[in-house]
Design an enzyme around this catalytic site. Structure first.
Site, PDB file in Angstrom:
ATOM      1  N   CYS B 130     -10.646  10.418 -18.214  1.00 61.04           N
ATOM      2  CA  CYS B 130     -10.706   9.916 -19.590  1.00 61.04           C
ATOM      3  C   CYS B 130      -9.567   8.958 -19.919  1.00 61.04           C
ATOM      4  O   CYS B 130      -9.791   7.896 -20.520  1.00 61.04           O
ATOM      5  CB  CYS B 130     -10.709  11.078 -20.570  1.00 61.04           C
ATOM      6  SG  CYS B 130      -9.509  12.363 -20.187  1.00 61.04           S
ATOM      7  N   HIS B 243      -7.836  10.301 -27.348  1.00 58.10           N
ATOM      8  CA  HIS B 243      -6.568  10.078 -26.659  1.00 58.10           C
ATOM      9  C   HIS B 243      -5.950   8.773 -27.156  1.00 58.10           C
ATOM     10  O   HIS B 243      -6.658   7.795 -27.384  1.00 58.10           O
ATOM     11  CB  HIS B 243      -6.785   9.927 -25.151  1.00 58.10           C
ATOM     12  CG  HIS B 243      -7.209  11.178 -24.448  1.00 58.10           C
ATOM     13  ND1 HIS B 243      -7.191  12.423 -25.036  1.00 58.10           N
ATOM     14  CD2 HIS B 243      -7.650  11.376 -23.175  1.00 58.10           C
ATOM     15  CE1 HIS B 243      -7.609  13.329 -24.163  1.00 58.10           C
ATOM     16  NE2 HIS B 243      -7.900  12.721 -23.034  1.00 58.10           N
TER      17      HIS B 243
END
Lengths: 348, 348
Positions: B130, B243
């Site tokens: 990710c 994130h």
């Protein structure tokens, strides 16, 4: 303790002011008298000082007569207004705001790093920004050994850096979210609960924030070395206390992670907390109330010839503010520098 | 939709598996049939697929006959065990785990960056980590224009990267702390509530974490350019989704912040959200559920000749996992690559 030494904490009702009083008491600062000042609004309030309580007095221009040393944490505007009057009355000021940090007449001091800069001070000494303090404490021994050329730092800063209102905002927003209420943003422009804000202090012309440029300029001034280049990204994270910093350095001489660990473990004010195999690394949630600057995750950066990565954590309210200011005051006492030579230098 | 195309989601009951089903439905993926698989423990459970529900089937080695395409989000061990059987049955696998990412037989694909790597695949295609995905989406246009030599990245990663159990741990710990109970650490080695953990995935011999080294190696493989050097510090922050990354790059050619902004605003999958004067910058708390990779805080880094700082945010469960996997599946369909040429290559 025979010699008279009257100390004042200015801004005594704020988060840092209270921590200053606590720190003065804990460290048995050799004051014969401690007084507390704040704005008219807070005058009369009692603040704890050890077992005792001090009654907060109103801050005015003429209150500094008979005070030897004043530790200010009252914001930039108040410091700009009142510090010159203090110095004029012969009271040495240690100021926690940004007002005097880059002023050439004022030393900017982290005792473990540049206590010598106190010699020949002019009556006002500046306490650096919290995120700068912990970084220079950790980087100084490495700079001395291998000469740091460049620093790339990203911060993870706690809401207590904004004072009591930052703490209250995070707490209220978490409560609101967990109770199905829409959280309000009063202190920060956006929600801080479960979020990260890449924005601390105001934005400048160059699109950096003032907080980021403080790290750039203050580091150079404290190291007294314009060859140290710093670039910073400052981020507020939903943590109450302690700032963390991811720091990448490039040095002139080669230094292994192991050498850096040894060097840092002997450095004043530093605790190396670095053993990945034992899951040992510093964290903001576990350094609260501690006086040390913790360094961990020390690794060689293989992308350049002489590079290191590290992770630096310290209590922003203690070492980042109150403790560093009190340590400066202690150095002043120890070096017998609690006197103002030119009482008019800031009065023009 | 005339051609038969049976698609399976493997690991359909997890946070990413559910998001994959949602994404397949939202994007009207051209499947004639969608099936859901998970371990025996979860077989029989119903999972939503648009208005409908799918009954989860038990994952076994022999279930892939008749399935054309399987999107795996079942962890590395399950993928290592079952993906070869899928490919052997002629079912193309898009795998979200780390199991195949660095395998030379498997392309590692972010469609906006290197869709061409899908040509000539061997039956298993890997979805990157990710934190790598959002970084390469943002860096690719800059690399094409000015050639990136070095990247220094510090991450601010959400607990959903650890799956449903990460989300539950943060939620439970916050509730416990706000109710005066001692929070337990079950998923993370230390408290994540109001804390930052400089530790994601396991520690390796070189004292970097596996997560950090994924960013180093995967970036090189996706860019197909070993000259791009990455050094990373990966940190878990108390945020549920999205994130964030503080990224410093050094380029071969000079590129102004303004040029970078223009270039990024034309890049696929990227949204430039960068106007400090209007307090415009991307934040994890405000990008949840979004498909784009947001870039802001673009600034020239004056410490080197050709340097830029930036702040990259994306939804780690969407673009960082489910969406990217579904986009790979879409590319496979569009390029008519939903077939396995050598069915035995992973069976040795």
């Amino acid at each position: 303790m025979s010699k008279k030494l009257t100390v004042a904490v200015v801004g005594a009702t704020g988060a840092v002011g209270r921590e200053m009083l606590k720190t003065l008491h804990e460290r048995e600062f050799p004051a014969t008298e401690v007084r507390a000042f704040a704005s008219a609004r807070s005058a009369g309030i009692k603040v704890p000082f050890g077992e005792r309580e001090l009654t907060v007095e109103e801050l005015k221009e003429d209150v500094f007569e008979g005070i030897d040393l004043a530790i200010f944490s009252a914001g930039g505007a108040a410091s700009q207004k009142f510090s010159p009057h203090a110095a004029h009355a012969g009271c040495v000021v240690v100021d926690n705001s940004a007002a005097w940090r880059m002023d050439e007449r004022c030393p900017l001091v982290v005792p473990e790093v540049n206590a010598g800069a106190l010699n020949g001070h002019n009556g006002i000494i500046a306490n650096p920004n919290c995120s700068t303090i912990q970084m220079v404490v950790a980087l100084k021994p490495l700079h001395d050994a291998a000469k740091i050329k460049r620093v790339v730092v990203s911060t993870y800063q706690a809401v207590s850096g904004t004072g009591q209102k930052g703490i209250e905002e995070l707490e209220r927003q978490v409560r609101d979210l967990f109770n199905g209420r829409d959280p309000e943003n009063n202190t920060y422009p956006y929600r801080i609960a479960f979020n990260c804000l890449p924005h601390i202090d105001v934005f400048l012309e160059n699109d950096y924030t003032k907080e980021e440029m403080k790290m750039v300029h203050e580091t150079v001034k404290i190291f007294n070395d314009p060859s140290v280049k710093v670039t910073a990204t400052c981020v507020r994270v939903p943590v109450f206390y302690c700032h963390a910093e991811s720091v990448n350095i490039e040095t002139e001489k080669k230094m292994s992670a192991r050498d850096a660990r040894v060097m840092l473990s002997q450095a004043p004010g530093v605790r190396v907390f670095d053993n990945p195999r034992e899951l040992m690394y510093p964290m903001p949630g576990y350094c609260v109330g501690d006086d040390f600057t913790f360094v961990g995750r020390i690794r060689e950066d293989e992308t350049i010839e002489n590079g290191l990565n590290m992770w630096i954590v310290a209590d922003n309210v203690r070492k980042g503010a109150a403790l560093n200011a009190v340590q400066i005051a202690e150095e002043l006492v120890q070096r017998e520098l609690v006197r103002v030579t030119d009482k008019d230098i800031f009065m023009s």
